[in-house]
Design a protein around this motif. Structure first.
Motif, mmCIF file in Angstrom:
data_model
loop_
_atom_site.group_PDB
_atom_site.id
_atom_site.type_symbol
_atom_site.label_atom_id
_atom_site.label_comp_id
_atom_site.label_asym_id
_atom_site.label_seq_id
_atom_site.Cartn_x
_atom_site.Cartn_y
_atom_site.Cartn_z
ATOM 1 N N TYR A 80 0.640 -1.255 0.022
ATOM 2 C CA TYR A 80 0.133 -0.129 -0.176
ATOM 3 C C TYR A 80 0.843 1.363 -0.103
ATOM 4 O O TYR A 80 2.045 1.196 0.229
ATOM 5 C CB TYR A 80 -0.926 0.005 1.063
ATOM 6 C CG TYR A 80 -0.417 0.204 2.426
ATOM 7 C CD1 TYR A 80 0.168 -0.963 3.262
ATOM 8 C CD2 TYR A 80 -0.272 1.397 3.246
ATOM 9 C CE1 TYR A 80 0.612 -0.741 4.499
ATOM 10 C CE2 TYR A 80 0.206 1.656 4.243
ATOM 11 C CZ TYR A 80 0.715 0.620 5.168
ATOM 12 O OH TYR A 80 1.187 0.859 6.430
ATOM 13 N N ASP A 81 0.213 2.510 -0.510
ATOM 14 C CA ASP A 81 0.875 3.729 -0.407
ATOM 15 C C ASP A 81 1.014 4.336 0.776
ATOM 16 O O ASP A 81 0.054 4.564 1.294
ATOM 17 C CB ASP A 81 0.062 4.494 -1.629
ATOM 18 C CG ASP A 81 0.480 5.956 -1.955
ATOM 19 O OD1 ASP A 81 1.296 6.269 -0.957
ATOM 20 O OD2 ASP A 81 -0.014 6.558 -2.679
ATOM 21 N N GLU B 101 0.204 7.964 1.002
ATOM 22 C CA GLU B 101 -1.397 8.518 1.207
ATOM 23 C C GLU B 101 -1.712 8.137 2.525
ATOM 24 O O GLU B 101 -2.674 8.949 3.153
ATOM 25 C CB GLU B 101 -2.147 7.455 0.310
ATOM 26 C CG GLU B 101 -3.471 7.828 0.186
ATOM 27 C CD GLU B 101 -4.617 6.842 -0.646
ATOM 28 O OE1 GLU B 101 -5.106 7.313 -1.380
ATOM 29 O OE2 GLU B 101 -4.715 5.868 -0.201
#
Ligand code: PA5
Length: 428
Positions: A52-53, A56
């Motif tokens: 996952y980012d 973000e």
């Protein structure tokens, strides 16, 4: 063996019955990892805790702090996989009567005129922000609710202030919500193309509302990461997640048609709602699969208990039991003891709950109801992340054992087409 949860199958199935699943489980696990099975375009959730980012996530934490400082309420517009995950986590971890911090209202999960009108009235005097969540960007319940709250907000504070209070979670590039957000300049978060709604709790879908509710989302992701490692193990004998999946399949093939998810804690009821969607929408196809139901005990023992004990023998239970409650209450003594409760003086409510669980387990198994027990020492952000990932992986394995694509939902479209036709939408 996991340190976070323990799965006991001894009141449901014997280990010899599961041995026939050994090879199939190996094959399917390999297929999940190599993304070579039906619906492989939607397997992005499987390694999401490692891919996952993180940038973000930092932005989400920052924006959530801004919302916590500046608003009284966060209205989350979304339905199905675009709201059940965050609702389950927030209620399970924060409780049902938690009035500290920002209030989270879930909206847009119904066409109820009463609820819609009541929420709009309630918001008139509140300082509120909005998180609209929709992968497709066109879901009718979500779109109507968003139009209504956006309109209210813009009338209350003006377009410019409203813009700062609106956060959209949707596809990276396409869809009506993405175009609208670009045009209006809303902060947007990404619901990745290869993650379906009911597998999206670890994306911004879950993380933003959870962070606004004060939940430690980093610990939540760490829990998911550990679960992704623990469950990615093709040795059935040492993988409780796949043992659980195989047991479900065994039940299905041995005349059980309902899996009843059970908790002994009212604030975990929404976990079961999330589970019902996860399993129901993933597996209920081609006229196959277990019907996922749920009950909260002991409450529902006073309504469904009779049927479970003595009625049509169609179900088995999957009980999620958390040993240490976050809070507890001691039963006081009473001089006169007119209610006859002094035998419980000084005992915690959690002690009574535990004994109710043990007594019910014994009763139901002796009544011929197989019971799977998933026990956790405690439920915090970390173990919650672990638990939800555990079920997602089990669901994928279980659906593949049924030879079903876990990631589509063709049946859901049929009611929508009829409804659009009746509403006079163009093209229907
Ligand atoms: O699990 C799913 O895919 C569905 O339940 C969707 O999440 C739900 O229908 C909402 O869709 P959307 O996010 O496109 O508004």
């Amino acid at each position: 063996m996991s340190k976070v949860l323990k799965v006991s199958l001894d009141k449901a199935v014997d280990s010899a019955s599961l041995s026939e699943y050994k090879e199939k489980v190996k094959e399917i696990n390999e297929g999940i990892n190599s993304k070579s099975l039906k619906g492989n375009d939607f397997l992005g959730w499987a390694d999401y805790p490692t891919t996952y980012d993180t940038e973000e996530l930092k932005q989400i934490i920052k924006d959530a702090a801004y919302v916590r400082e500046n608003y009284e309420v966060l209205v989350v517009c979304g339905i199905g996989g675009s709201y059940l995950g965050p609702r389950a986590v927030i209620e399970a971890l924060n409780g049902l009567k938690n009035d500290s911090g920002v209030e989270i209202i879930f909206f847009g999960n119904t066409f109820s005129p009463n609820y819609t009108a009541q929420i709009l009235k309630y918001l008139e005097n509140k300082k509120f922000a909005i998180n609209v969540i929709s992968k497709s960007g066109t879901t009718t319940e979500t779109s109507i609710s968003f139009r209504l709250v956006k309109d209210l907000l813009e009338k209350k504070v003006g377009k410019e202030e409203a813009r700062k209070a609106i956060f959209a979670t949707t596809d990276k590039e396409k869809g009506a919500l993405k175009s609208l957000s670009n045009k209006e300049g809303y902060q947007t978060y990404v619901l990745p193309g290869d993650v379906g709604g009911r597998y999206s709790v670890f994306t911004a879908v879950g993380l933003f509302p959870m962070a606004v509710a004060g939940i430690d989302v980093e610990a939540f992701m760490e829990g998911a990461l550990l679960a992704s490692k623990d469950t990615n193990n093709d040795d059935l004998a040492s993988n409780p997640c796949y043992q659980y999946a195989a047991t479900r399949d065994y039940m299905y093939r041995h005349n059980k048609s309902v899996e009843m998810f059970v908790t002994y804690e009212s604030q975990y009821t929404q976990i079961c709602e999330w589970l019902k969607q996860l399993f129901g929408e993933s597996e209920g196809k081609e006229k196959k699969a277990l019907f996922p139901a749920s009950a909260t005990f002991t409450t529902d023992l006073h309504s469904l208990g009779q049927f479970i004990q003595d009625g049509t023998p169609l179900l088995f239970e999957t009980i999620i039991y958390v040993i240490e409650p976050k809070e507890d209450v001691i039963i006081p003594g009473d001089k006169e003891d007119l209610d006859g409760l002094n035998y419980l003086e000084g005992k915690n409510i959690s002690y009574v709950n535990r004994k109710a669980f043990e007594g019910t387990l014994e009763a139901h198994t002796s009544g011929g109801v197989p019971c799977i027990v998933i026990e956790l020492e405690k439920l915090d952000s970390y173990s919650m992340g672990y638990l939800l990932y555990f079920f997602m992986r089990a669901c994928a394995m279980s659906a593949y054992l049924l030879e079903i694509n876990p990631f589509d939902q063709p049946g859901v479209e049929i009611y929508k087409k009829n409804m659009f036709h009746l509403l006079g939408k163009k093209g229907y």
